[in-house]
Design a protein around this motif. Structure first.
Motif, PDB file in Angstrom:
ATOM      1  N   UNK A   1       3.537   3.934  78.830  1.00  0.00           N
ATOM      2  CA  UNK A   1       4.003   2.621  79.253  1.00  0.00           C
ATOM      3  C   UNK A   1       4.118   2.501  80.755  1.00  0.00           C
ATOM      4  N   UNK A   2       4.613   3.542  81.397  1.00  0.00           N
ATOM      5  CA  UNK A   2       4.768   3.491  82.854  1.00  0.00           C
ATOM      6  C   UNK A   2       3.424   3.594  83.575  1.00  0.00           C
ATOM      7  N   UNK A   3       2.487   4.357  83.033  1.00  0.00           N
ATOM      8  CA  UNK A   3       1.142   4.358  83.611  1.00  0.00           C
ATOM      9  C   UNK A   3       0.552   2.954  83.559  1.00  0.00           C
ATOM     10  N   UNK A   4       0.796   2.259  82.452  1.00  0.00           N
ATOM     11  CA  UNK A   4       0.277   0.896  82.322  1.00  0.00           C
ATOM     12  C   UNK A   4       0.946  -0.051  83.312  1.00  0.00           C
ATOM     13  N   UNK A   5       2.255   0.059  83.486  1.00  0.00           N
ATOM     14  CA  UNK A   5       2.931  -0.818  84.454  1.00  0.00           C
ATOM     15  C   UNK A   5       2.463  -0.523  85.873  1.00  0.00           C
ATOM     16  N   UNK A   6       2.184   0.753  86.179  1.00  0.00           N
ATOM     17  CA  UNK A   6       1.663   1.116  87.501  1.00  0.00           C
ATOM     18  C   UNK A   6       0.347   0.409  87.795  1.00  0.00           C
ATOM     19  N   UNK A   7      -0.403   0.078  86.746  1.00  0.00           N
ATOM     20  CA  UNK A   7      -1.698  -0.585  86.916  1.00  0.00           C
ATOM     21  C   UNK A   7      -1.607  -2.097  86.716  1.00  0.00           C
ATOM     22  N   UNK A   8      -0.396  -2.620  86.628  1.00  0.00           N
ATOM     23  CA  UNK A   8      -0.214  -4.061  86.571  1.00  0.00           C
ATOM     24  C   UNK A   8      -0.343  -4.682  85.209  1.00  0.00           C
ATOM     25  N   UNK A   9      -0.475  -3.879  84.169  1.00  0.00           N
ATOM     26  CA  UNK A   9      -0.643  -4.432  82.825  1.00  0.00           C
ATOM     27  C   UNK A   9       0.668  -5.014  82.293  1.00  0.00           C
ATOM     28  N   UNK A  10       0.551  -5.910  81.355  1.00  0.00           N
ATOM     29  CA  UNK A  10       1.710  -6.352  80.583  1.00  0.00           C
ATOM     30  C   UNK A  10       1.965  -5.306  79.507  1.00  0.00           C
ATOM     31  N   UNK A  11       3.185  -4.789  79.463  1.00  0.00           N
ATOM     32  CA  UNK A  11       3.507  -3.676  78.576  1.00  0.00           C
ATOM     33  C   UNK A  11       4.655  -4.068  77.664  1.00  0.00           C
ATOM     34  N   UNK A  12       4.426  -3.947  76.358  1.00  0.00           N
ATOM     35  CA  UNK A  12       5.504  -4.158  75.403  1.00  0.00           C
ATOM     36  C   UNK A  12       5.608  -2.916  74.518  1.00  0.00           C
ATOM     37  N   UNK A  13       6.811  -2.625  74.058  1.00  0.00           N
ATOM     38  CA  UNK A  13       7.017  -1.406  73.293  1.00  0.00           C
ATOM     39  C   UNK A  13       7.945  -1.613  72.126  1.00  0.00           C
ATOM     40  N   UNK A  14       7.748  -0.815  71.096  1.00  0.00           N
ATOM     41  CA  UNK A  14       8.663  -0.800  69.957  1.00  0.00           C
ATOM     42  C   UNK A  14       9.446   0.502  69.969  1.00  0.00           C
ATOM     43  N   UNK A  15      10.684   0.417  69.517  1.00  0.00           N
ATOM     44  CA  UNK A  15      11.533   1.595  69.414  1.00  0.00           C
ATOM     45  C   UNK A  15      12.607   1.304  68.379  1.00  0.00           C
ATOM     46  N   UNK A  16      13.612   2.184  68.258  1.00  0.00           N
ATOM     47  CA  UNK A  16      14.466   2.135  67.066  1.00  0.00           C
ATOM     48  C   UNK A  16      15.921   1.775  67.328  1.00  0.00           C
TER      49      UNK A  16
END
Length: 359
Positions: A183-198
């Protein structure tokens, strides 16, 4: 006669196979495997004192039947010590790359001490050079610079092609050892990042500390509703750590020509074959011309391409604060079976690490 140098050497033992969730004390035990730290190391190998053990979901695949021909990872042997990633001090060495006193990230038996044979010593790595002023805790070293970090690094740069603003990625199990890094690699590249967790605590961590654009608790909101709410534009990439219902739904939410990176399917690891979740949306693979990429980070082609730059990049990003990590550290070999089972159940926050003793 000189006094004995034998050490009791508490060790995590793979006792027996089960298709269900392992039971501490039944399928995984901690036993004494006496060890002499002053004995010569194996030919071409090293002797280590293990300080930290990495407990990871992929290790469930090593608990398989002897008849299973899988090449995914080396199988654990019933009645023998588990072999996993360790952060260790070298006590004795018959390997030209290591000297007593070195700190290494190694594949070794999961005990207080280990005799690392030549074939495993060959893939051990010295702890990375850290940027000036950087102070990276041992639990971070074994995660971000171990299998979880390498998995995230290899798979992101190999399969998430042309990452940039305007592209959306969904990461499942996003607060785990691999997911938080992807997720952080993606944010470093400017992507929109969404995640699921518990849990709500984990969703807040993803957004407030790691910089995800959004996250949700899959125990309170189903995947279809969450993806429609958070990514109505559709997904360019899905980074799958869980399989099951989240994979099934992501297939429907993908854009044409989207890419799914299959890193793991932890929701299915402790389910017999006849009870595994059947994916019902597979037609989207051809309807949307999707690409699904499975990988094992230790495959030779990945190591050759990415290992030379991996540790230096990760150290730089952590030193600059671009990458943050969270680990849950459990202390004491006696707690190893329960800690590992908690990984499989998702009952932990961040990357699970076992500190061998309290010193």
């Amino acid at each position: 006669m000189p006094p004995s140098t034998m050490h009791p050497n508490q060790t995590l033992i793979y006792r027996s196979y089960t298709p269900y969730c392992p039971v501490p004390g039944v399928h995984l035990t901690v036993e004494h495997r006496p060890f002499d730290p002053e004995a010569p190391p194996p030919p071409g190998g090293i002797t280590t004192k293990n300080m930290y053990l990495s407990l990871d979901p992929y290790q469930r695949g090593q608990m398989r039947l002897p008849t299973d021909p899988g090449t995914y990872s080396a199988p654990w042997i019933e009645g023998e010590p588990a072999v996993l990633t360790t952060l260790s001090a070298v006590l004795r060495s018959d390997h030209p790359s290591f000297q007593p006193g070195d700190t290494v990230i190694a594949m070794a038996t999961a005990g207080e001490y280990a005799a690392v044979p030549a074939e495993l010593a060959a893939i051990a790595r010295p702890c990375p050079q850290l940027p000036p002023g950087a102070d990276i805790p041992p639990a971070t070293l074994i995660g971000a610079f171990g299998i979880p970090g390498l998995s995230a690094y290899v798979s992101f740069f190999e399969f998430v092609r042309a990452p940039r603003a305007g592209k959306t990625i969904f990461v499942s199990a996003a607060s785990g050892g691999v997911g938080q890094l992807v997720g952080q690699l993606a944010t470093m590249h400017g992507m929109k990042v969404i995640g699921s967790t518990s849990s709500s605590e984990k969703t807040a961590f993803l957004v407030d500390e790691l910089g995800f654009d959004a996250a949700w608790n899959y125990k309170e909101e189903n995947t279809a509703a969450a993806l429609q709410r958070l990514a109505p534009e559709g997904l360019d990439f899905y980074y799958d750590n869980v399989g099951g219902e989240q994979l099934e739904t992501a297939l429907t939410a993908m854009k044409d020509y989207g890419v799914i990176v299959s890193s793991g399917m932890i929701s299915q690891y402790n389910v017999p074959a006849e009870q595994k979740y059947g994916i019902r949306t597979g037609m989207n693979i051809f309807l949307k011309r999707l690409t699904i990429r499975g990988f094992v980070c230790s495959d030779p082609q990945h190591l050759e391409k990415y290992l030379p730059s991996f540790a230096a990049d990760m150290a730089s990003w952590i030193g600059q604060g671009k990458i943050k990590t969270k680990e849950e550290v459990v202390v004491g070999m006696s707690n190893a079976p329960e800690a590992f089972v908690r990984v499989l159940r998702g009952e932990k926050f961040g990357k699970m690490v076992l500190k061998v003793d309290g010193h």
